[in-house]
Design a protein around this motif. Structure first.
Motif, short mmCIF file in Angstrom:
data_model
loop_
_atom_site.label_atom_id
_atom_site.label_comp_id
_atom_site.label_asym_id
_atom_site.label_seq_id
_atom_site.Cartn_x
_atom_site.Cartn_y
_atom_site.Cartn_z
N ASN A 236 0.86 -1.18 0.00
CA ASN A 236 0.00 0.00 0.00
C ASN A 236 0.90 1.23 0.00
N GLN A 237 0.38 2.32 -0.57
CA GLN A 237 1.17 3.55 -0.63
C GLN A 237 0.44 4.67 0.09
N PHE A 238 1.21 5.42 0.89
CA PHE A 238 0.74 6.71 1.39
C PHE A 238 1.43 7.78 0.57
N VAL A 239 0.64 8.63 -0.07
CA VAL A 239 1.17 9.70 -0.91
C VAL A 239 0.77 11.03 -0.28
N MET A 240 1.75 11.87 -0.02
CA MET A 240 1.47 13.18 0.57
C MET A 240 0.52 13.99 -0.32
N PRO A 241 -0.38 14.78 0.28
CA PRO A 241 -0.48 14.94 1.73
C PRO A 241 -1.50 14.03 2.39
N PHE A 242 -2.46 13.41 1.63
CA PHE A 242 -3.52 12.63 2.28
C PHE A 242 -4.09 11.55 1.37
N TYR A 243 -3.26 10.97 0.52
CA TYR A 243 -3.74 9.95 -0.42
C TYR A 243 -3.28 8.56 0.01
N SER A 244 -4.12 7.57 -0.26
CA SER A 244 -3.75 6.18 -0.04
C SER A 244 -4.05 5.39 -1.31
N LEU A 245 -3.17 4.49 -1.64
CA LEU A 245 -3.30 3.65 -2.83
C LEU A 245 -3.29 2.19 -2.41
N VAL A 246 -4.19 1.42 -3.00
CA VAL A 246 -4.38 0.01 -2.64
C VAL A 246 -4.11 -0.87 -3.85
N PRO A 247 -3.41 -2.01 -3.68
CA PRO A 247 -3.05 -2.86 -4.81
C PRO A 247 -4.25 -3.61 -5.38
N PRO A 248 -4.10 -4.13 -6.58
CA PRO A 248 -5.16 -4.96 -7.18
C PRO A 248 -5.20 -6.35 -6.55
N GLN A 249 -6.38 -6.96 -6.59
CA GLN A 249 -6.50 -8.37 -6.23
C GLN A 249 -6.41 -9.21 -7.51
N SER A 250 -6.46 -10.49 -7.34
CA SER A 250 -6.15 -11.37 -8.48
C SER A 250 -7.38 -11.96 -9.15
N ASN A 251 -8.59 -11.51 -8.79
CA ASN A 251 -9.76 -12.05 -9.47
C ASN A 251 -10.04 -11.26 -10.75
#
Length: 443
Positions: A236-251
């Motif tokens: 997972n990524q925290f990107v300044m100033p308040f963003y979050s990124l979530v990886p893909p699943q495999s389905n």
């Protein structure tokens, strides 16, 4: 554990606060373009503790102005949106989207008062269905460019973006998403149905965490055992100033996703969620499921049926959810006993109830952090260091004004045990328009 003093420093965002002033150096996504009609009724918004009204004028330009008329303090919410401006109903003063006075019908024709008076306004820019504003003091030539987030630059058919209000401060909300240990537990089922139960993360509920500080923020990697020779890594990524990124699943419904956690004030957050594929259209079923929900339940996105519109006088009233604290998030004890581990009606509701259900600003000094909270602890430390440097020296994060700093992806990799995730994932974490994932999604 976060001390009360440090928590206050990070969650207070009003004018004059450390984080509030820092946030004002970034472009902020604040509204959905489709929710603003030409000459339509102005809508109340609140951003970083400032109450404003947003409207689209006759020519399609978006204005963001103070809710208080600078003449006699009448509410601009009741303003007439007409002929390329917003006209106060009290004495007819009319303002354009830049805050200039363009008409004062009760003043002498030769009066020069309108040359000296403005209403507070902030510039707005639209890109791919999102309205962005900049609340800093810099003039146009000194502002940073709009950030190049991949989710805001892919074709329309590749992405879904939704908005909702969450009843807690921005940091409480953000921390819920960079904590990937909760996902297979909170979002799981106690029967045999659902994709979560087949998810590889469900097989190992004791992940090991590794975190790397990046120029964009923080990479939070969780490692789970697949077999004797392989690990499953989710970064997972925290990107300044308040963003979050979530990886893909495999389905078959693989997509990248995440949030912008935009502070409304100290106790409420505008949650912009995005789901997208970088180089192809979303699965045909994804968009209707995201927007309509699935079998009466919410997905990661807020459904169109879940809103309880509070009207234009309430800040972000159109994005208010029926799933909130005063409605108990529609918790269902019977379903908790038979089907859903949490008893809460869908993914985002499960997250919001845990993040917001006790307090809008929780006393973090009462926490007992553990190894699965490594990413949260390190992100807090990074934010405190950033806030301290800004407060003491006026230093802003390096490259904060580089638009390509934000071209980042979260990743999910299956790797041999002896292969470092940071090396194997470096190229895949760099976003590039039109580029595929670059690796196989393995269940």
């Amino acid at each position: 554990m976060l001390s009360h003093e440090d928590n206050e420093k990070l969650v207070r965002v009003g004018p004059g606060s450390v984080m509030g002033e820092l946030f004002r150096h970034y472009w902020l996504p604040i509204f959905g373009s489709a929710d603003l009609e030409k000459n339509g009724q102005p809508q109340t918004v609140k951003i970083l503790g400032e109450t404003m009204v947003i409207f689209r004028d006759s020519e399609g330009n978006v204005g963001l102005v103070d809710n208080v008329c600078p003449h006699r303090g009448a509410p601009m919410l009741f303003g007439r949106n007409e002929d390329c401006g917003l006209r106060c109903v009290y004495h007819g003063w009319k303002f354009d989207v830049d805050g200039n006075v363009v008409d004062m019908p009760a003043e002498p024709v030769r009066s020069r008062l309108k040359e000296r008076v403005k209403i507070k306004s902030y510039p707005c820019v639209e890109r791919n269905g999102v309205v962005w504003t900049y609340m800093g003091k810099e003039g146009e030539s000194d502002r940073p460019p709009l950030p190049n987030f991949e989710w805001n630059m892919v074709p329309d058919e590749n992405v879904v973006i939704t908005f909702r209000v969450q009843e807690c401060n921005w940091l409480q909300a953000l921390e819920g998403e960079i904590d990937s240990a909760h996902a297979p537990i909170l979002h799981g089922r106690i029967d045999e149905g659902g994709s979560i139960n087949q998810w590889v993360a469900k097989r190992d509920l004791r992940p090991v965490f590794e975190c790397v500080r990046q120029d964009f923020g923080m990479s939070i990697a969780s490692r789970r055992v697949i077999d004797d020779e392989h690990y499953y890594w989710r970064v997972n990524q925290f990107v300044m100033p308040f963003y979050s990124l979530v990886p893909p699943q495999s389905n078959e419904f693989y997509e990248l996703s995440g949030h912008a956690w935009v502070p409304i004030d100290d106790e409420n957050t505008l949650c912009l969620m995005f789901s997208y594929r970088p180089n192809e259209a979303l699965h045909p079923k994804s968009r209707p499921v995201f927007l309509e929900g699935f079998r009466g339940r919410e997905t990661g996105h807020h459904s169109v049926h879940g809103y309880e519109d509070q009207g234009p006088a309430v800040p972000y009233g159109r994005y208010t959810s029926k799933y909130r604290r005063e409605t108990g998030y529609h918790f269902d004890y019977e379903l908790q006993k038979t089907t859903w581990f949490s008893g809460l009606p869908g993914l985002w509701v499960q997250d919001a109830a845990c993040q917001s259900g006790v307090a809008r600003v929780y006393d973090r000094s009462k926490e007992n952090l553990c190894t699965s909270d490594t990413g949260i602890a390190m992100t807090r430390r990074m934010l405190l260091e950033t806030a301290g440097a800004f407060a003491e020296k006026g230093e802003k994060p390096e490259r904060y004004n580089d638009p390509d700093l934000y071209m980042v992806r979260a990743i999910s990799l299956t790797l041999p045990k002896n292969q470092p995730w940071a090396d194997a994932g470096a190229e895949h974490m760099r976003a590039e328009l039109g580029k595929g994932f670059g690796y196989e999604l393995v269940a």
